[in-house]
Design an enzyme around this catalytic site. Structure first.
Site, PDB file in Angstrom:
ATOM      1  N   ASP A   1      -1.889  -0.667   5.937  1.00 16.62           N
ATOM      2  CA  ASP A   1      -2.255  -0.070   7.222  1.00 16.62           C
ATOM      3  C   ASP A   1      -3.751   0.048   7.447  1.00 16.62           C
ATOM      4  O   ASP A   1      -4.174   0.391   8.554  1.00 16.62           O
ATOM      5  CB  ASP A   1      -1.646   1.335   7.324  1.00 16.62           C
ATOM      6  CG  ASP A   1      -2.353   2.324   6.400  1.00 16.62           C
ATOM      7  OD1 ASP A   1      -2.294   2.127   5.169  1.00 16.62           O
ATOM      8  OD2 ASP A   1      -2.973   3.269   6.911  1.00 16.62           O
TER       9      ASP A   1
ATOM     10  N   ASP B   1      -0.335   5.295   0.797  1.00 16.80           N
ATOM     11  CA  ASP B   1      -0.598   6.296   1.837  1.00 16.80           C
ATOM     12  C   ASP B   1      -0.682   5.646   3.215  1.00 16.80           C
ATOM     13  O   ASP B   1      -1.471   4.730   3.440  1.00 16.80           O
ATOM     14  CB  ASP B   1      -1.910   7.027   1.552  1.00 16.80           C
ATOM     15  CG  ASP B   1      -1.822   7.906   0.318  1.00 16.80           C
ATOM     16  OD1 ASP B   1      -0.728   8.023  -0.253  1.00 16.80           O
ATOM     17  OD2 ASP B   1      -2.853   8.481  -0.072  1.00 16.80           O
TER      18      ASP B   1
ATOM     19  N   ASP C   1       0.852  -1.180   0.000  1.00 17.21           N
ATOM     20  CA  ASP C   1       0.000   0.000   0.000  1.00 17.21           C
ATOM     21  C   ASP C   1       0.892   1.237   0.000  1.00 17.21           C
ATOM     22  O   ASP C   1       2.097   1.161   0.285  1.00 17.21           O
ATOM     23  CB  ASP C   1      -0.887  -0.037   1.253  1.00 17.21           C
ATOM     24  CG  ASP C   1      -1.734   1.202   1.411  1.00 17.21           C
ATOM     25  OD1 ASP C   1      -2.462   1.544   0.473  1.00 17.21           O
ATOM     26  OD2 ASP C   1      -1.644   1.839   2.480  1.00 17.21           O
TER      27      ASP C   1
END
Length: 257
Positions: A196, A11, A9
């Site tokens: 996240d 951001d 991922d």
């Protein structure tokens, strides 16, 4: 062919939540590139956003997963075939007005509003608005209203998934779906996935080694199958610093200098 492959991922994971910097991840990135280990960017970002970032990271030779898995960008290409965006927006606008007004998508915002909300410069905000498959946005209602909203979308074939910043609508393909197709291209090496947010869970669970990167800007992800046996780990550091620490350790565990 590399024995490892990394799916990540962006951001809040490889990129800092506030500054979008990946500087803290450079030591591990350098080790990965030196060992010719593919790093697959997997993000809610558009192809227009990922193309320059993939170049800057030195990963143009790797495919990338765009718009939360709704599209796949080939190596050395900035093109992703097809577009469901207009159909998605049409179905979104079919919702009852009392629900529709509670979701403000990128298609409802000007470039200036997107730039202000994301903290991106205007050109990057334009790239973020250049969507082909999915619609990120801000939810302004209650949890009960969100349940009604997502149920009505599901009846129209649309899924709503929470990322690090936004609620993103799409026609259902996930990062994990695209991950499976990419693994076949690389003779299915040992896979590592880092993320996240809730929209990363399937990807993390699908990988041989999963890493949940700490993000203090939202609630921690719930316990995931695989954590007890150590197949899935959590970082103490957040963002690119946590990403770097986890991959440095994994590379050392695999004897990669």
């Amino acid at each position: 062919m590399s024995e490892l492959i990394v799916f990540t991922d962006l951001d809040g994971t490889l990129l800092d939540h506030d500054s979008y910097s990946f500087a803290a991840a450079l030591p591990a990135l350098d080790r990965l590139r030196a060992a010719n280990i593919p790093v697959i960017l997997a993000s809610s970002k558009t192809a227009a956003e990922i193309t320059p970032l993939r170049e800057e990271l030195g990963l143009a030779a790797c495919p990338a997963i765009v718009e939360n898995g709704a599209g796949l960008m080939a190596a050395y290409s900035s093109n992703v075939e097809g577009s469901d965006y207009s159909n998605l927006r049409r179905k979104l606008d079919e919702l009852p007005a009392n629900l529709r007004r509670l979701f403000v998508g990128f298609g409802d915002m000007s470039t200036e509003q997107i730039a202000q909300d994301t903290g991106l410069p205007d050109k990057s905000a334009q790239d973020a608005a250049n969507r082909q498959f999915s619609e990120p946005g801000i939810w302004h209602g209650s949890s009960a209203e969100l349940d009604t909203f997502t149920n009505q979308l599901a009846a129209r074939g649309i899924s709503a998934r929470r990322g690090g910043r936004y609620l993103t609508l799409s026609f259902g393909k996930t990062k994990a779906d695209q991950m499976q197709s990419i693994l076949g291209q690389f003779s299915t090496p040992t896979s590592i996935a880092l993320g996240d947010a809730p929209n990363d869970i399937e990807m993390i669970m699908t990988a041989d080694i999963g890493v949940i990167v700490h993000n203090p800007h939202h609630d921690a992800l719930p316990d995931i199958d695989g954590e007890r046996d150590g197949r899935i780990i959590r970082t103490k550091l957040s963002g690119p610093a946590g990403w770097n620490a986890a991959l440095q350790q994994i590379l050392s565990d695999h004897g990669i200098d």
